[in-house]
Enzyme design. Sequence first.
Site, PDB file in Angstrom:
ATOM      1  N   CYS A 117       0.851  -1.195   0.000  1.00 56.12           N
ATOM      2  CA  CYS A 117       0.000   0.000   0.000  1.00 56.12           C
ATOM      3  C   CYS A 117       0.889   1.248   0.000  1.00 56.12           C
ATOM      4  O   CYS A 117       1.851   1.325   0.768  1.00 56.12           O
ATOM      5  CB  CYS A 117      -0.897  -0.009   1.235  1.00 56.12           C
ATOM      6  SG  CYS A 117      -1.873   1.513   1.349  1.00 56.12           S
ATOM      7  N   GLU A 147       3.430  -6.154   8.239  1.00 53.74           N
ATOM      8  CA  GLU A 147       3.777  -4.739   7.988  1.00 53.74           C
ATOM      9  C   GLU A 147       4.957  -4.309   8.862  1.00 53.74           C
ATOM     10  O   GLU A 147       5.834  -3.557   8.422  1.00 53.74           O
ATOM     11  CB  GLU A 147       2.564  -3.841   8.250  1.00 53.74           C
ATOM     12  CG  GLU A 147       2.898  -2.373   7.961  1.00 53.74           C
ATOM     13  CD  GLU A 147       1.796  -1.400   8.317  1.00 53.74           C
ATOM     14  OE1 GLU A 147       0.611  -1.783   8.307  1.00 53.74           O
ATOM     15  OE2 GLU A 147       2.125  -0.232   8.606  1.00 53.74           O
ATOM     16  N   ASN A 246      -6.350  -4.360  11.379  1.00 49.60           N
ATOM     17  CA  ASN A 246      -7.355  -3.294  11.468  1.00 49.60           C
ATOM     18  C   ASN A 246      -8.710  -3.842  11.912  1.00 49.60           C
ATOM     19  O   ASN A 246      -9.468  -3.158  12.591  1.00 49.60           O
ATOM     20  CB  ASN A 246      -7.417  -2.503  10.154  1.00 49.60           C
ATOM     21  CG  ASN A 246      -8.226  -3.199   9.092  1.00 49.60           C
ATOM     22  OD1 ASN A 246      -9.435  -3.044   9.017  1.00 49.60           O
ATOM     23  ND2 ASN A 246      -7.574  -4.023   8.275  1.00 49.60           N
TER      24      ASN A 246
HETATM   25 FE1  SF4 Z   1      -3.334   0.952   3.019  1.00 53.06          FE
HETATM   26 FE2  SF4 Z   1      -4.637   1.558   5.248  1.00 53.06          FE
HETATM   27 FE3  SF4 Z   1      -5.717  -0.085   3.524  1.00 53.06          FE
HETATM   28 FE4  SF4 Z   1      -3.601  -0.870   4.952  1.00 53.06          FE
HETATM   29  S1  SF4 Z   1      -5.642  -0.394   5.717  1.00 53.06           S
HETATM   30  S2  SF4 Z   1      -3.927  -1.201   2.766  1.00 53.06           S
HETATM   31  S3  SF4 Z   1      -2.460   1.076   5.053  1.00 53.06           S
HETATM   32  S4  SF4 Z   1      -5.239   2.101   3.154  1.00 53.06           S
END
Ligand code: SF4
Length: 329
Positions: A117, A147, A246
Amino acid sequence: MNASFPTPAAADTATADALPPLHLLIAAPRGFCAGVDRAIEIVERAIDRYGAPVYVRHEIVHNRFVVDSLKAKGAVFVEELDEVPDGKPVVFSAHGVPKVVPAAATERGLDWLDATCPLVSKVHRQAERKVEAGRHILFVGHKGHPEVIGTMGQVPEGAMTLVETLDDVATLNFPEGTPLAFLTQTTLSVDDTAEIVAGLKARFPTIVGPRAEDICYATSNRQAAVKAIAPRSQLVLVIGAPNSSNSLRLVEVAEREGTPSRLIQRASEIDPAWLDGVETLGLTAGASAPEVLVREVVARIGQWRTVSEEPVTTTEEHMVFKLPRQLVG
Ligand code: SF4
């Protein structure tokens, strides 16, 4: 641009019985972010361009449904570069990779595409610049997440120290006057990270860092949307994988609002007993979960209860990232 996926097998449409109706608060933004859209499109276009199989190092994004859909199109997922046969193209996942990985691919003469990303790549460049400026980096993130491995692998060993919690801040020990900088993983809890950064600044007043933390727009927006639905819900369901940072943060955010929350990968994991006594249910999806899985969950719940849907939109997203040059045109 949204990658397209087949609609999952239609849920059984048995009529909802005499249980009380269920009000469903559906958070927005939810689901795919621009980085995930881009990563999936890179794999799809790579298959079109090179023909199957195209190798992908690590799950392109942390979602089994996405991975299985891409496998069906001709992607082969591996964990390490040495599993990629000579002469075959390879894509690096959205989470980013240590510098040694593209270097090794180049040395082997492999065609490689970087689906990291752009917001993760931005942190990579910041890390390089801070180290070039002679600073030691305190990196706020979760140990073992790809990451974090990728970002720590942008700088020489020993140039970056991982900080996972506020308690870790107290244990840091640097000689007086050591030039320090902090950076953060993109998919952290906004609130936890603010606390940790405040702790770092209190402990090391001359530490430098980005103007805002590196938590990405998609992570922040999805957490804000959960904060809007959780106080009105008796339960919040988060669609996401157990290794999706996330998505896990969304569960925590709901629970901090005082609302129980459960992480599910698919509608089939929902136990109807969870809905006992629930009149208002919150629903969201992590950045790597496609919208078809949200609709699958709504259909599943509709088997048991008469559902009224209410979208709760806290902000609109219009972010789109460019594809790598090799795949354009
Ligand atoms: Fe990119 Fe945020 Fe999506 Fe991860 S969550 S791929 S950092 S936009």
